[in-house]
Scaffold this motif. Structure first.
Motif, mmCIF file in Angstrom:
data_model
loop_
_atom_site.group_PDB
_atom_site.id
_atom_site.type_symbol
_atom_site.label_atom_id
_atom_site.label_comp_id
_atom_site.label_asym_id
_atom_site.label_seq_id
_atom_site.Cartn_x
_atom_site.Cartn_y
_atom_site.Cartn_z
ATOM 1 N N UNK A 119 0.827 -1.211 0.000
ATOM 2 C CA UNK A 119 0.000 0.000 0.000
ATOM 3 C C UNK A 119 0.856 1.253 0.000
ATOM 4 N N UNK A 120 1.997 1.210 0.674
ATOM 5 C CA UNK A 120 2.866 2.380 0.743
ATOM 6 C C UNK A 120 3.904 2.405 -0.377
ATOM 7 N N UNK A 121 3.926 1.362 -1.203
ATOM 8 C CA UNK A 121 4.910 1.231 -2.297
ATOM 9 C C UNK A 121 6.339 1.297 -1.769
ATOM 10 N N UNK A 122 6.592 0.605 -0.668
ATOM 11 C CA UNK A 122 7.916 0.587 -0.056
ATOM 12 C C UNK A 122 8.715 -0.605 -0.550
ATOM 13 N N UNK A 123 9.954 -0.358 -0.915
ATOM 14 C CA UNK A 123 10.899 -1.441 -1.177
ATOM 15 C C UNK A 123 11.615 -1.727 0.145
ATOM 16 N N UNK A 124 12.423 -2.802 0.155
ATOM 17 C CA UNK A 124 13.194 -3.079 1.363
ATOM 18 C C UNK A 124 14.215 -1.972 1.597
ATOM 19 N N UNK A 125 14.742 -1.402 0.520
ATOM 20 C CA UNK A 125 15.684 -0.287 0.660
ATOM 21 C C UNK A 125 14.995 0.923 1.296
ATOM 22 N N UNK A 126 13.735 1.151 0.931
ATOM 23 C CA UNK A 126 12.980 2.250 1.549
ATOM 24 C C UNK A 126 12.829 2.013 3.045
ATOM 25 N N UNK A 127 12.521 0.776 3.419
ATOM 26 C CA UNK A 127 12.347 0.454 4.842
ATOM 27 C C UNK A 127 13.661 0.647 5.586
ATOM 28 N N UNK A 128 14.775 0.221 4.980
ATOM 29 C CA UNK A 128 16.081 0.432 5.611
ATOM 30 C C UNK A 128 16.360 1.919 5.786
ATOM 31 N N UNK A 129 16.025 2.715 4.776
ATOM 32 C CA UNK A 129 16.250 4.167 4.857
ATOM 33 C C UNK A 129 15.361 4.793 5.938
ATOM 34 N N UNK A 130 14.093 4.388 5.984
ATOM 35 C CA UNK A 130 13.139 4.947 6.951
ATOM 36 C C UNK A 130 13.529 4.590 8.385
ATOM 37 N N UNK A 131 13.936 3.345 8.589
ATOM 38 C CA UNK A 131 14.242 2.883 9.939
ATOM 39 C C UNK A 131 15.680 3.166 10.353
ATOM 40 N N UNK A 132 16.508 3.612 9.420
ATOM 41 C CA UNK A 132 17.883 3.937 9.749
ATOM 42 C C UNK A 132 18.802 2.733 9.826
ATOM 43 N N UNK B 101 22.073 -3.691 4.218
ATOM 44 C CA UNK B 101 21.386 -3.554 2.944
ATOM 45 C C UNK B 101 20.117 -4.382 2.863
ATOM 46 N N UNK B 102 19.876 -5.236 3.852
ATOM 47 C CA UNK B 102 18.664 -6.053 3.815
ATOM 48 C C UNK B 102 17.991 -6.029 5.178
ATOM 49 N N UNK B 103 16.686 -6.045 5.173
ATOM 50 C CA UNK B 103 15.916 -6.183 6.397
ATOM 51 C C UNK B 103 15.508 -7.649 6.484
#
Length: 166
Positions: free
Chosen positions: A16-29, A33-35
């Motif tokens: 729904x938010x169109x988040x990639x794993x890279x986006x999640x890593x960027x958002x969460x700090x 390179x992988x969550x």
């Protein structure tokens, strides 16, 4: 959300938010390179999932209310299946407009001659019209519900067109 695992709910949030794993890593700090969510959904994700689901419910109510206000209170509202709502006018008999919700988007369809106007008005409110197709001679407009830009990118054009100049 009946009997869905926390992972399925998380995947719906990501979609729904169109988040990639890279986006999640960027958002969460995260520095890696992988969550690695295979070990379980972290508490921050559980909070985000519940926030997202609450937001989606509120937004769906607002969209239903916007459609009801546009069509008028003489139109009857019925829920045919979960997350699919049909408005039926007192006349002409057989006309309808349906709004249905899925993860990160909503769809408008129907056979009422008011539908093109409704789609146009919703395009003003939700400029993220994903597609406008015709299936079985019925128009179907699909709108994305997730953010598609910063606050300024979304609201500045809207205010420029509709706000009273200061």
């Amino acid at each position: 959300m009946v009997n869905q695992t926390i992972r399925q709910r998380f995947d719906q949030l990501r979609s729904a938010m169109s988040w990639s794993w890279a986006d999640i890593d960027r958002i969460t700090g995260r520095k890696f390179t992988r969550t690695n969510i295979s070990k379980g959904v972290p508490n921050w994700a559980r909070l985000a999932i519940n926030t997202h689901e609450s937001y989606q419910n509120i937004l769906r109510l607002h969209l239903l209310d916007s459609l009801r206000l546009r069509l008028g209170f003489e139109w009857s509202l019925t829920e045919r299946v979960p997350r699919e709502y049909t408005f039926i006018p007192p006349h002409p008999i057989g006309d309808y407009i349906t709004i249905s919700f899925s993860s990160g988007q909503f769809h408008l369809t129907g056979n009422s001659n008011l539908l093109p106007q409704v789609i146009e008005e919703f395009t003003l409110l939700h400029p993220s019209l994903k597609s406008n197709t015709i299936i079985n001679s019925l128009p179907i407009a699909t709108f994305l519900i997730h953010p598609n830009g910063s606050f300024e990118e979304v609201f500045t054009p809207y205010l420029a067109e509709h706000a009273i100049p200061a």
